[in-house]
Enzyme design. Structure first.
Site, PDB file in Angstrom:
ATOM      1  N   LYS A  12       1.004  -1.074   0.051  1.00  0.00           N
ATOM      2  CA  LYS A  12      -0.040   0.214   0.158  1.00  0.00           C
ATOM      3  C   LYS A  12       1.061   1.320   0.032  1.00  0.00           C
ATOM      4  O   LYS A  12       2.143   1.226   0.359  1.00  0.00           O
ATOM      5  CB  LYS A  12      -0.935  -0.094   1.318  1.00  0.00           C
ATOM      6  CG  LYS A  12      -1.894  -1.057   1.341  1.00  0.00           C
ATOM      7  CD  LYS A  12      -2.964  -1.106   2.511  1.00  0.00           C
ATOM      8  CE  LYS A  12      -4.110  -2.054   2.263  1.00  0.00           C
ATOM      9  NZ  LYS A  12      -5.001  -1.907   3.449  1.00  0.00           N
ATOM     10  N   TYR A  52     -12.299  -1.810  -3.640  1.00  0.00           N
ATOM     11  CA  TYR A  52     -13.028  -1.852  -2.353  1.00  0.00           C
ATOM     12  C   TYR A  52     -14.756  -1.996  -2.024  1.00  0.00           C
ATOM     13  O   TYR A  52     -15.172  -1.729  -1.030  1.00  0.00           O
ATOM     14  CB  TYR A  52     -12.247  -0.946  -1.246  1.00  0.00           C
ATOM     15  CG  TYR A  52     -11.066  -1.321  -0.781  1.00  0.00           C
ATOM     16  CD1 TYR A  52     -10.743  -2.382  -0.155  1.00  0.00           C
ATOM     17  CD2 TYR A  52      -9.853  -0.212  -0.910  1.00  0.00           C
ATOM     18  CE1 TYR A  52      -9.393  -2.693   0.354  1.00  0.00           C
ATOM     19  CE2 TYR A  52      -8.880  -0.778  -0.268  1.00  0.00           C
ATOM     20  CZ  TYR A  52      -8.656  -1.777   0.236  1.00  0.00           C
ATOM     21  OH  TYR A  52      -7.413  -2.035   0.977  1.00  0.00           O
ATOM     22  N   ASN A 115      -1.881   0.384   6.955  1.00  0.00           N
ATOM     23  CA  ASN A 115      -1.409  -0.956   7.378  1.00  0.00           C
ATOM     24  C   ASN A 115      -0.552  -1.827   6.460  1.00  0.00           C
ATOM     25  O   ASN A 115      -0.382  -2.890   6.486  1.00  0.00           O
ATOM     26  CB  ASN A 115      -2.620  -1.813   7.902  1.00  0.00           C
ATOM     27  CG  ASN A 115      -3.606  -2.083   7.110  1.00  0.00           C
ATOM     28  OD1 ASN A 115      -3.468  -1.992   5.685  1.00  0.00           O
ATOM     29  ND2 ASN A 115      -4.808  -2.733   7.256  1.00  0.00           N
ATOM     30  N   HIS A 118      -2.019  -5.454   1.682  1.00  0.00           N
ATOM     31  CA  HIS A 118      -3.538  -5.781   1.503  1.00  0.00           C
ATOM     32  C   HIS A 118      -3.277  -7.402   1.108  1.00  0.00           C
ATOM     33  O   HIS A 118      -2.192  -7.839   0.220  1.00  0.00           O
ATOM     34  CB  HIS A 118      -4.056  -5.304   0.273  1.00  0.00           C
ATOM     35  CG  HIS A 118      -5.342  -6.022  -0.203  1.00  0.00           C
ATOM     36  ND1 HIS A 118      -6.682  -6.056   0.374  1.00  0.00           N
ATOM     37  CD2 HIS A 118      -5.718  -6.917  -1.304  1.00  0.00           C
ATOM     38  CE1 HIS A 118      -7.453  -6.862  -0.170  1.00  0.00           C
ATOM     39  NE2 HIS A 118      -6.786  -7.547  -0.983  1.00  0.00           N
ATOM     40  N   GLU A 129      -9.856 -10.465  -7.502  1.00  0.00           N
ATOM     41  CA  GLU A 129      -8.640  -9.555  -7.301  1.00  0.00           C
ATOM     42  C   GLU A 129      -7.761  -9.607  -8.317  1.00  0.00           C
ATOM     43  O   GLU A 129      -6.899  -8.766  -8.839  1.00  0.00           O
ATOM     44  CB  GLU A 129      -8.243  -9.281  -5.734  1.00  0.00           C
ATOM     45  CG  GLU A 129      -9.278  -8.997  -4.748  1.00  0.00           C
ATOM     46  CD  GLU A 129      -8.956  -9.168  -3.436  1.00  0.00           C
ATOM     47  OE1 GLU A 129      -9.771  -8.753  -2.555  1.00  0.00           O
ATOM     48  OE2 GLU A 129      -7.809  -9.336  -3.084  1.00  0.00           O
TER      49      GLU A 129
HETATM   50  P1  IDP Z   1      -8.206  -6.718   5.828  1.00  0.00           P
HETATM   51  O1  IDP Z   1      -7.087  -5.685   4.881  1.00  0.00           O
HETATM   52  O2  IDP Z   1      -7.239  -7.007   7.056  1.00  0.00           O
HETATM   53  O3  IDP Z   1      -8.706  -7.658   5.069  1.00  0.00           O
HETATM   54  P2  IDP Z   1     -10.685  -5.286   6.044  1.00  0.00           P
HETATM   55  O4  IDP Z   1     -11.409  -5.583   7.076  1.00  0.00           O
HETATM   56  O5  IDP Z   1     -10.871  -6.280   4.588  1.00  0.00           O
HETATM   57  O6  IDP Z   1      -9.198  -5.787   6.385  1.00  0.00           O
HETATM   58  O7  IDP Z   1     -10.537  -3.865   5.642  1.00  0.00           O
HETATM   59  C1  IDP Z   1      -9.744  -3.274   4.456  1.00  0.00           C
HETATM   60  C2  IDP Z   1      -9.052  -2.335   4.797  1.00  0.00           C
HETATM   61  O8  IDP Z   1      -9.850  -1.328   5.232  1.00  0.00           O
HETATM   62  C3  IDP Z   1      -7.972  -2.571   5.919  1.00  0.00           C
HETATM   63  O9  IDP Z   1      -6.787  -3.096   5.423  1.00  0.00           O
HETATM   64  C4  IDP Z   1      -7.547  -1.228   6.511  1.00  0.00           C
HETATM   65  O10 IDP Z   1      -6.734  -0.544   5.613  1.00  0.00           O
HETATM   66  C5  IDP Z   1      -9.147  -0.343   6.400  1.00  0.00           C
HETATM   67  N1  IDP Z   1      -9.886  -0.599   7.493  1.00  0.00           N
HETATM   68  C6  IDP Z   1     -10.387  -1.747   8.176  1.00  0.00           C
HETATM   69  N2  IDP Z   1     -11.101  -1.365   9.252  1.00  0.00           N
HETATM   70  C7  IDP Z   1     -10.750   0.025   9.497  1.00  0.00           C
HETATM   71  C8  IDP Z   1     -11.341   1.105  10.494  1.00  0.00           C
HETATM   72  O11 IDP Z   1     -11.868   0.600  11.399  1.00  0.00           O
HETATM   73  N3  IDP Z   1     -10.895   2.110  10.304  1.00  0.00           N
HETATM   74  C9  IDP Z   1     -10.168   2.702   9.460  1.00  0.00           C
HETATM   75  N4  IDP Z   1      -9.735   1.907   7.953  1.00  0.00           N
HETATM   76  C10 IDP Z   1     -10.079   0.649   8.203  1.00  0.00           C
HETATM   77 MG    MG Z   2     -10.141  -7.631   3.419  1.00  0.00          MG
END
Ligand code: IDP
Ligand code: MG
Length: 136
Positions: A12, A52, A115, A118, A129
Protein backbone atom coordinates in the site's frame (compact mmCIF):
# COMPACT_ATOMS: atom_id res chain seq x y z
CA UNK A 1 -0.56 -34.02 -2.39
CA UNK A 2 0.29 -30.35 -2.68
CA UNK A 3 -0.81 -27.74 -5.14
CA UNK A 4 0.16 -24.17 -5.78
CA UNK A 5 -2.39 -21.48 -5.05
CA UNK A 6 -2.36 -17.82 -6.08
CA UNK A 7 -3.34 -14.77 -4.05
CA UNK A 8 -3.37 -11.04 -4.71
CA UNK A 9 -1.08 -8.89 -2.60
CA UNK A 10 -0.75 -5.11 -2.54
CA UNK A 11 2.02 -3.06 -0.99
CA UNK A 12 0.00 0.00 0.00
CA UNK A 13 1.01 3.69 -0.43
CA UNK A 14 2.34 4.11 3.12
CA UNK A 15 4.89 1.33 2.61
CA UNK A 16 5.89 2.28 -0.95
CA UNK A 17 6.38 5.87 0.21
CA UNK A 18 8.69 4.74 3.03
CA UNK A 19 10.75 2.63 0.59
CA UNK A 20 9.74 -0.62 2.26
CA UNK A 21 8.79 -2.46 -0.95
CA UNK A 22 11.99 -4.48 -1.26
CA UNK A 23 11.96 -5.43 2.43
CA UNK A 24 8.34 -6.56 2.20
CA UNK A 25 9.01 -8.55 -0.99
CA UNK A 26 11.86 -10.26 0.87
CA UNK A 27 9.38 -11.24 3.62
CA UNK A 28 7.23 -12.97 1.00
CA UNK A 29 10.19 -14.77 -0.59
CA UNK A 30 11.62 -15.80 2.78
CA UNK A 31 8.26 -17.35 3.60
CA UNK A 32 8.14 -19.48 0.48
CA UNK A 33 6.12 -17.26 -1.84
CA UNK A 34 7.01 -16.87 -5.48
CA UNK A 35 6.22 -13.42 -6.90
CA UNK A 36 4.62 -14.64 -10.11
CA UNK A 37 3.71 -11.18 -11.44
CA UNK A 38 4.14 -7.66 -10.12
CA UNK A 39 3.63 -4.10 -11.24
CA UNK A 40 3.84 -0.64 -9.77
CA UNK A 41 0.77 1.46 -10.51
CA UNK A 42 -1.25 4.35 -9.17
CA UNK A 43 -5.00 3.94 -8.95
CA UNK A 44 -7.57 6.62 -9.66
CA UNK A 45 -10.09 7.13 -6.85
CA UNK A 46 -12.87 5.48 -8.86
CA UNK A 47 -10.69 2.41 -9.41
CA UNK A 48 -9.98 2.14 -5.67
CA UNK A 49 -13.74 2.43 -5.08
CA UNK A 50 -14.30 -0.48 -7.42
CA UNK A 51 -11.57 -2.57 -5.80
CA UNK A 52 -12.95 -1.98 -2.28
CA UNK A 53 -16.62 -2.28 -3.35
CA UNK A 54 -17.28 -4.91 -0.64
CA UNK A 55 -16.62 -2.22 1.97
CA UNK A 56 -18.89 0.45 0.48
CA UNK A 57 -21.30 0.44 3.43
CA UNK A 58 -18.49 0.94 5.97
CA UNK A 59 -17.95 4.36 7.59
CA UNK A 60 -14.28 4.31 6.54
CA UNK A 61 -14.98 3.50 2.85
CA UNK A 62 -14.37 6.99 1.46
CA UNK A 63 -11.14 7.52 3.41
CA UNK A 64 -9.98 4.01 2.49
CA UNK A 65 -10.47 4.66 -1.24
CA UNK A 66 -8.80 8.10 -1.05
CA UNK A 67 -5.88 6.51 0.75
CA UNK A 68 -5.39 3.57 -1.64
CA UNK A 69 -5.38 6.02 -4.57
CA UNK A 70 -3.11 8.55 -2.82
CA UNK A 71 0.19 7.25 -4.22
CA UNK A 72 1.94 4.41 -6.03
CA UNK A 73 1.24 0.83 -4.98
CA UNK A 74 2.79 -2.49 -5.93
CA UNK A 75 0.34 -5.21 -6.91
CA UNK A 76 1.55 -8.78 -7.00
CA UNK A 77 0.33 -12.28 -7.69
CA UNK A 78 1.91 -14.44 -4.99
CA UNK A 79 2.14 -18.20 -5.33
CA UNK A 80 2.75 -21.01 -2.90
CA UNK A 81 0.89 -23.89 -1.31
CA UNK A 82 -2.06 -22.52 0.69
CA UNK A 83 -1.09 -19.01 -0.45
CA UNK A 84 -4.28 -17.21 0.59
CA UNK A 85 -4.23 -18.28 4.23
CA UNK A 86 -0.45 -18.23 4.54
CA UNK A 87 -0.37 -14.66 3.25
CA UNK A 88 -3.09 -13.57 5.69
CA UNK A 89 -1.02 -15.16 8.46
CA UNK A 90 2.18 -13.42 7.34
CA UNK A 91 0.39 -10.05 7.03
CA UNK A 92 -1.06 -10.19 10.54
CA UNK A 93 -4.20 -8.57 11.95
CA UNK A 94 -5.77 -5.57 10.18
CA UNK A 95 -4.83 -3.34 13.13
CA UNK A 96 -1.01 -3.38 13.43
CA UNK A 97 -1.23 -2.88 17.20
CA UNK A 98 -3.07 -6.23 17.37
CA UNK A 99 -0.86 -8.06 14.85
CA UNK A 100 1.40 -10.85 16.08
CA UNK A 101 5.15 -10.39 16.48
CA UNK A 102 6.99 -11.10 13.24
CA UNK A 103 4.08 -10.25 10.92
CA UNK A 104 4.43 -7.62 8.20
CA UNK A 105 1.80 -5.34 9.71
CA UNK A 106 3.40 -5.58 13.15
CA UNK A 107 6.81 -4.74 11.69
CA UNK A 108 5.81 -2.04 9.23
CA UNK A 109 2.18 -0.95 9.70
CA UNK A 110 1.52 2.55 11.07
CA UNK A 111 -2.20 2.35 11.89
CA UNK A 112 -5.38 0.45 11.03
CA UNK A 113 -5.74 2.40 7.79
CA UNK A 114 -2.01 2.66 6.93
CA UNK A 115 -1.32 -1.03 7.48
CA UNK A 116 1.15 -1.48 4.60
CA UNK A 117 -0.30 -4.53 2.84
CA UNK A 118 -3.47 -6.02 1.39
CA UNK A 119 -4.09 -9.71 0.84
CA UNK A 120 -7.06 -11.60 -0.61
CA UNK A 121 -9.22 -13.26 2.05
CA UNK A 122 -10.76 -16.18 0.12
CA UNK A 123 -10.34 -18.17 -3.11
CA UNK A 124 -13.28 -16.33 -4.72
CA UNK A 125 -11.87 -12.92 -3.84
CA UNK A 126 -8.34 -13.93 -4.89
CA UNK A 127 -9.65 -14.72 -8.36
CA UNK A 128 -11.68 -11.50 -8.56
CA UNK A 129 -8.75 -9.39 -7.33
CA UNK A 130 -6.17 -11.06 -9.61
CA UNK A 131 -8.46 -10.46 -12.59
CA UNK A 132 -9.01 -6.86 -11.48
CA UNK A 133 -5.31 -6.05 -11.81
CA UNK A 134 -3.92 -8.60 -14.25
CA UNK A 135 -6.63 -9.47 -16.75
CA UNK A 136 -5.28 -8.62 -20.20
P1 IDP B 1 -7.96 -6.64 5.80
O1 IDP B 1 -7.15 -5.68 4.97
O2 IDP B 1 -7.19 -7.15 6.98
O3 IDP B 1 -8.60 -7.73 4.98
P2 IDP B 1 -10.61 -5.44 5.91
O4 IDP B 1 -11.56 -5.59 7.05
O5 IDP B 1 -10.90 -6.17 4.65
O6 IDP B 1 -9.15 -5.79 6.46
O7 IDP B 1 -10.51 -3.89 5.61
C1 IDP B 1 -9.89 -3.42 4.44
C2 IDP B 1 -8.98 -2.26 4.79
O8 IDP B 1 -9.79 -1.20 5.30
C3 IDP B 1 -7.99 -2.55 5.92
O9 IDP B 1 -6.80 -3.15 5.47
C4 IDP B 1 -7.74 -1.18 6.46
O10 IDP B 1 -6.79 -0.48 5.65
C5 IDP B 1 -9.08 -0.50 6.32
N1 IDP B 1 -9.85 -0.57 7.55
C6 IDP B 1 -10.44 -1.67 8.10
N2 IDP B 1 -11.08 -1.37 9.25
C7 IDP B 1 -10.88 -0.04 9.43
C8 IDP B 1 -11.30 0.89 10.45
O11 IDP B 1 -11.97 0.55 11.42
N3 IDP B 1 -10.91 2.18 10.27
C9 IDP B 1 -10.16 2.60 9.22
N4 IDP B 1 -9.75 1.77 8.25
C10 IDP B 1 -10.10 0.47 8.34
MG1 MG C 1 -10.00 -7.63 3.48
Amino acid sequence: MSSTEQTLSIIKPDAVERNLSEKIKEEFKKNGFNIFKEKKIKLEKNEAEKFYQVHQSKPFYNDLCSYLSSGPIIVMILERENAILENRELMGATDPTKAKEGTIRKKYGISIDKNSVHGSDSPDNAKIEIDFFFKD
